[in-house]
Design a protein around this motif. Structure first.
Motif, PDB file in Angstrom:
ATOM      1  N   THR A   1       0.728  -1.359  -0.043  1.00  0.00           N
ATOM      2  CA  THR A   1       0.053  -0.026  -0.201  1.00  0.00           C
ATOM      3  C   THR A   1       0.866   1.258  -0.077  1.00  0.00           C
ATOM      4  OG1 THR A   1      -0.193   0.033   2.505  1.00  0.00           O
ATOM      5  CG2 THR A   1      -1.854  -1.275   1.219  1.00  0.00           C
ATOM      6  N   HIS A   2       2.160   1.060   0.332  1.00  0.00           N
ATOM      7  CA  HIS A   2       3.213   2.315   0.137  1.00  0.00           C
ATOM      8  C   HIS A   2       3.213   2.858  -1.284  1.00  0.00           C
ATOM      9  CE1 HIS A   2       5.063   1.330   4.494  1.00  0.00           C
ATOM     10  NE2 HIS A   2       3.819   1.902   4.348  1.00  0.00           N
ATOM     11  N   HIS A   3       3.240   4.362  -1.391  1.00  0.00           N
ATOM     12  CA  HIS A   3       3.514   4.686  -2.576  1.00  0.00           C
ATOM     13  C   HIS A   3       4.841   5.248  -2.955  1.00  0.00           C
ATOM     14  CE1 HIS A   3      -0.561   5.036  -4.104  1.00  0.00           C
ATOM     15  NE2 HIS A   3      -1.044   5.057  -3.038  1.00  0.00           N
TER      16      HIS A   3
ATOM     17  N   PRO B   1       7.397  19.734 -31.395  1.00  0.00           N
ATOM     18  CA  PRO B   1       7.806  20.178 -30.184  1.00  0.00           C
ATOM     19  C   PRO B   1       6.619  20.296 -29.227  1.00  0.00           C
ATOM     20  CG  PRO B   1       7.728  21.922 -31.865  1.00  0.00           C
ATOM     21  CD  PRO B   1       7.762  20.637 -32.606  1.00  0.00           C
ATOM     22  N   GLU B   2       5.253  20.166 -29.975  1.00  0.00           N
ATOM     23  CA  GLU B   2       3.952  20.363 -29.246  1.00  0.00           C
ATOM     24  C   GLU B   2       3.720  18.998 -28.431  1.00  0.00           C
ATOM     25  OE1 GLU B   2       2.363  23.064 -28.437  1.00  0.00           O
ATOM     26  OE2 GLU B   2       3.957  24.145 -29.613  1.00  0.00           O
ATOM     27  N   ALA B   3       4.069  18.076 -29.397  1.00  0.00           N
ATOM     28  CA  ALA B   3       4.065  16.633 -28.770  1.00  0.00           C
ATOM     29  C   ALA B   3       4.816  16.510 -27.751  1.00  0.00           C
ATOM     30  CB  ALA B   3       4.130  15.583 -30.004  1.00  0.00           C
ATOM     31  N   VAL B   4       6.091  16.915 -27.922  1.00  0.00           N
ATOM     32  CA  VAL B   4       7.246  16.718 -26.815  1.00  0.00           C
ATOM     33  C   VAL B   4       6.708  17.305 -25.650  1.00  0.00           C
ATOM     34  CG1 VAL B   4       9.570  17.337 -26.186  1.00  0.00           C
ATOM     35  CG2 VAL B   4       9.012  16.548 -28.591  1.00  0.00           C
ATOM     36  N   LEU B   5       6.191  18.672 -25.658  1.00  0.00           N
ATOM     37  CA  LEU B   5       5.802  19.243 -24.302  1.00  0.00           C
ATOM     38  C   LEU B   5       4.835  18.518 -23.611  1.00  0.00           C
ATOM     39  CD1 LEU B   5       5.799  23.054 -25.513  1.00  0.00           C
ATOM     40  CD2 LEU B   5       7.200  21.928 -23.596  1.00  0.00           C
ATOM     41  N   GLU B   6       3.490  17.915 -24.478  1.00  0.00           N
ATOM     42  CA  GLU B   6       2.622  17.303 -24.161  1.00  0.00           C
ATOM     43  C   GLU B   6       3.146  16.035 -23.046  1.00  0.00           C
ATOM     44  OE1 GLU B   6      -1.316  14.784 -25.573  1.00  0.00           O
ATOM     45  OE2 GLU B   6      -0.223  15.743 -27.028  1.00  0.00           O
ATOM     46  N   GLY B   7       4.099  15.163 -24.000  1.00  0.00           N
ATOM     47  CA  GLY B   7       4.554  14.156 -23.130  1.00  0.00           C
ATOM     48  C   GLY B   7       5.275  14.600 -21.899  1.00  0.00           C
ATOM     49  N   MET B   8       5.862  15.771 -21.762  1.00  0.00           N
ATOM     50  CA  MET B   8       6.943  16.103 -20.691  1.00  0.00           C
ATOM     51  C   MET B   8       5.837  16.457 -19.570  1.00  0.00           C
ATOM     52  SD  MET B   8       9.896  18.270 -22.279  1.00  0.00           S
ATOM     53  CE  MET B   8      11.250  17.627 -23.284  1.00  0.00           C
ATOM     54  N   ASN B   9       4.796  17.175 -20.128  1.00  0.00           N
ATOM     55  CA  ASN B   9       3.899  17.823 -18.935  1.00  0.00           C
ATOM     56  C   ASN B   9       3.157  16.796 -18.346  1.00  0.00           C
ATOM     57  OD1 ASN B   9       4.731  20.351 -18.784  1.00  0.00           O
ATOM     58  ND2 ASN B   9       3.790  20.905 -20.598  1.00  0.00           N
ATOM     59  N   ARG B  10       2.933  15.603 -19.186  1.00  0.00           N
ATOM     60  CA  ARG B  10       1.907  14.670 -18.893  1.00  0.00           C
ATOM     61  C   ARG B  10       2.621  13.833 -17.729  1.00  0.00           C
ATOM     62  NH1 ARG B  10       0.638  12.805 -23.333  1.00  0.00           N
ATOM     63  NH2 ARG B  10       2.266  11.057 -23.690  1.00  0.00           N
ATOM     64  N   ALA B  11       4.135  13.512 -17.978  1.00  0.00           N
ATOM     65  CA  ALA B  11       4.969  12.768 -17.002  1.00  0.00           C
ATOM     66  C   ALA B  11       5.213  13.578 -15.616  1.00  0.00           C
ATOM     67  CB  ALA B  11       6.028  12.458 -17.778  1.00  0.00           C
ATOM     68  N   LEU B  12       5.124  14.961 -15.989  1.00  0.00           N
ATOM     69  CA  LEU B  12       5.316  15.785 -14.796  1.00  0.00           C
ATOM     70  C   LEU B  12       4.085  15.472 -13.865  1.00  0.00           C
ATOM     71  CD1 LEU B  12       6.906  18.330 -13.365  1.00  0.00           C
ATOM     72  CD2 LEU B  12       5.686  19.719 -14.945  1.00  0.00           C
ATOM     73  N   GLN B  13       2.967  15.937 -14.361  1.00  0.00           N
ATOM     74  CA  GLN B  13       1.874  15.728 -13.400  1.00  0.00           C
ATOM     75  C   GLN B  13       1.481  14.517 -12.628  1.00  0.00           C
ATOM     76  OE1 GLN B  13       0.008  18.439 -12.717  1.00  0.00           O
ATOM     77  NE2 GLN B  13      -1.298  17.338 -11.383  1.00  0.00           N
ATOM     78  N   ALA B  14       1.806  13.379 -13.621  1.00  0.00           N
ATOM     79  CA  ALA B  14       1.781  12.257 -12.944  1.00  0.00           C
ATOM     80  C   ALA B  14       2.728  11.730 -11.726  1.00  0.00           C
ATOM     81  CB  ALA B  14       2.133  10.986 -13.790  1.00  0.00           C
ATOM     82  N   GLY B  15       4.407  12.641 -12.134  1.00  0.00           N
ATOM     83  CA  GLY B  15       5.121  12.360 -11.170  1.00  0.00           C
ATOM     84  C   GLY B  15       4.821  13.219  -9.914  1.00  0.00           C
ATOM     85  N   HIS B  16       4.178  14.459 -10.136  1.00  0.00           N
ATOM     86  CA  HIS B  16       3.887  15.485  -9.236  1.00  0.00           C
ATOM     87  C   HIS B  16       2.826  14.795  -8.234  1.00  0.00           C
ATOM     88  CE1 HIS B  16       2.332  19.099  -6.978  1.00  0.00           C
ATOM     89  NE2 HIS B  16       1.170  18.817  -7.435  1.00  0.00           N
ATOM     90  N   GLU B  17       1.915  14.154  -8.601  1.00  0.00           N
ATOM     91  CA  GLU B  17       0.926  13.387  -8.130  1.00  0.00           C
ATOM     92  C   GLU B  17       1.289  12.166  -7.351  1.00  0.00           C
ATOM     93  OE1 GLU B  17      -2.086  12.441 -10.873  1.00  0.00           O
ATOM     94  OE2 GLU B  17      -2.774  14.503 -11.289  1.00  0.00           O
ATOM     95  N   ALA B  18       2.223  11.636  -7.875  1.00  0.00           N
ATOM     96  CA  ALA B  18       2.899  10.479  -7.262  1.00  0.00           C
ATOM     97  C   ALA B  18       3.624  10.792  -5.810  1.00  0.00           C
ATOM     98  CB  ALA B  18       3.958   9.754  -7.932  1.00  0.00           C
ATOM     99  N   LEU B  19       4.518  11.907  -5.945  1.00  0.00           N
ATOM    100  CA  LEU B  19       5.239  12.384  -4.923  1.00  0.00           C
ATOM    101  C   LEU B  19       4.329  13.005  -3.671  1.00  0.00           C
ATOM    102  CD1 LEU B  19       8.224  13.099  -4.022  1.00  0.00           C
ATOM    103  CD2 LEU B  19       8.122  15.139  -5.108  1.00  0.00           C
ATOM    104  N   GLN B  20       3.133  13.610  -4.226  1.00  0.00           N
ATOM    105  CA  GLN B  20       2.417  14.183  -3.105  1.00  0.00           C
ATOM    106  C   GLN B  20       1.893  12.953  -2.447  1.00  0.00           C
ATOM    107  OE1 GLN B  20       2.078  17.545  -2.525  1.00  0.00           O
ATOM    108  NE2 GLN B  20       3.448  17.288  -4.088  1.00  0.00           N
ATOM    109  N   ARG B  21       1.635  11.750  -2.813  1.00  0.00           N
ATOM    110  CA  ARG B  21       1.154  10.407  -2.192  1.00  0.00           C
ATOM    111  C   ARG B  21       2.195   9.841  -1.550  1.00  0.00           C
ATOM    112  NH1 ARG B  21      -1.796  10.022  -7.031  1.00  0.00           N
ATOM    113  NH2 ARG B  21      -0.547   8.293  -7.701  1.00  0.00           N
ATOM    114  N   ALA B  22       3.329  10.104  -1.931  1.00  0.00           N
ATOM    115  CA  ALA B  22       4.577   8.958  -1.724  1.00  0.00           C
ATOM    116  C   ALA B  22       4.827   8.826  -0.116  1.00  0.00           C
ATOM    117  CB  ALA B  22       5.823   9.635  -2.275  1.00  0.00           C
ATOM    118  N   ASP B  23       4.931   7.600   0.246  1.00  0.00           N
ATOM    119  CA  ASP B  23       5.676   7.196   1.412  1.00  0.00           C
ATOM    120  C   ASP B  23       7.159   7.157   1.561  1.00  0.00           C
ATOM    121  OD1 ASP B  23       3.075   6.478   2.880  1.00  0.00           O
ATOM    122  OD2 ASP B  23       3.104   5.350   0.969  1.00  0.00           O
TER     123      ASP B  23
END
Length: 318
Positions: free
Chosen positions: A19-21, A97-119
């Protein structure tokens, strides 16, 4: 008689439960560990900036995950028909470049949410050699001309401070630090040893300053001291072989995974083997019985690990 030395693994003050993130950042060796946990259905986010090597770039990535400040066109540059970011590995580069930015920001948001939950956060340091462009350390040079960069080696103090500042902000977050055993031959073999020594000292300094929060796992020492043979390296003689990686994972699980997590990884591995099985007669009653038994097993696992999603397995064996 025992003809080899074994690196002792101290009893872990923190064990990872199903259960640990977690968040995993660092070198390709971090990807091996993080990917193994993710494949075992552990809730972990692995390298949302791609592979990173030096402590400064790792701290910059960690800080960006904290703020979740989106990347913009100003963060990109074009070289040889591809758009890149100095904060990312080349896996994120592309011609649009737009696809590159989309991929970077999608991964950034997923990482941000994971870090907020992280144990916990697992950081694997790869090298203390850094390249600076216009006064700022970059995560990747993307094959730009070397004359555009200044190369230097971080001190022990600079390497530890880069991560200490961020760890201290989140006292409730457990920080696991390892040093990658991958040999950076391009730096030179002597220079690689300087680099690894700097990282090992920096990791222990970080652990000494934040003893209740930061803990060191000796991946580097296990490969170079316990295995200590080129048969445990891949064909390039620099990266650990699959056998060595499996062995380090085994030692990691001994110290840092709870019995429930070890059981989950083993159960998921067995399911994947069953799913990869290709029957000679897929329409036979025997294979139908096999699928029914496997579905019953998955249903029992779903009851045992209520926080884990076995939907794909239930559908496969349905």
């Amino acid at each position: 008689m025992d003809f080899r030395l074994t690196v002792p693994i101290a009893p872990a003050p923190f064990q990872i439960e199903p259960t640990h993130h977690g968040v995993v950042l660092g070198s390709c060796f971090a990807t091996h560990i993080g990917g193994w946990l993710a494949d075992g259905k552990m809730p972990v986010c692995v390298n949302p900036f791609g592979v990173l090597y030096n402590p400064v770039s790792l701290s910059q990535a960690w800080e960006r995950l904290e703020t979740a400040k989106p990347f913009t066109r100003a963060d990109l540059f074009e070289h040889n028909g591809l758009w890149h970011s100095f904060a990312h590995h080349g896996d994120f580069s592309g011609s649009d470049p737009e696809a590159v930015l989309e991929g970077m920001n999608r991964a950034l948001q997923a990482g941000h949410e994971a870090l907020q939950r992280a144990d916990y956060i697992l950081v694997t340091l790869g090298t203390s050699w850094v390249y600076e462009h216009e006064g700022r350390v970059v995560a990747n040079c993307h094959k730009l001309p070397s004359r555009l960069f200044t190369r230097r080696r971080l001190t022990v103090e600079a390497s530890s401070e880069a991560l200490e500042r961020l760890a201290a902000r989140r006292p409730g977050l457990t920080v696991l630090v390892t040093v990658s055993p991958v040999i950076h031959r391009g730096d030179g073999l002597v220079e690689n040893q300087w680099s690894k020594a700097t990282l090992v000292l920096a990791a222990h300094r970080l652990e000494e300053r934040l003893p209740k929060q930061v803990h060191y796992f000796p991946a580097y020492e296990i490969v170079t001291g316990e295995l200590r043979d080129y048969r445990f390296y891949a064909d390039d003689m620099c990266h650990p072989s699959a056998v060595a990686i499996d062995y380090v994972r085994e030692r990691f699980s001994e110290g840092w995974l709870s019995p429930s997590s070890r059981a989950l990884l083993a159960d998921v591995s067995a399911l994947r083997q069953a799913m990869n099985h290709r029957p000679l007669h897929p329409d036979s009653p025997e294979y139908a019985l096999f699928r029914a038994r496997m579905r019953q097993k998955v249903e029992r696992l779903q009851q045992r690990y209520k926080s884990v999603d076995f939907g794909a397995e239930l559908q496969f064996f349905g």
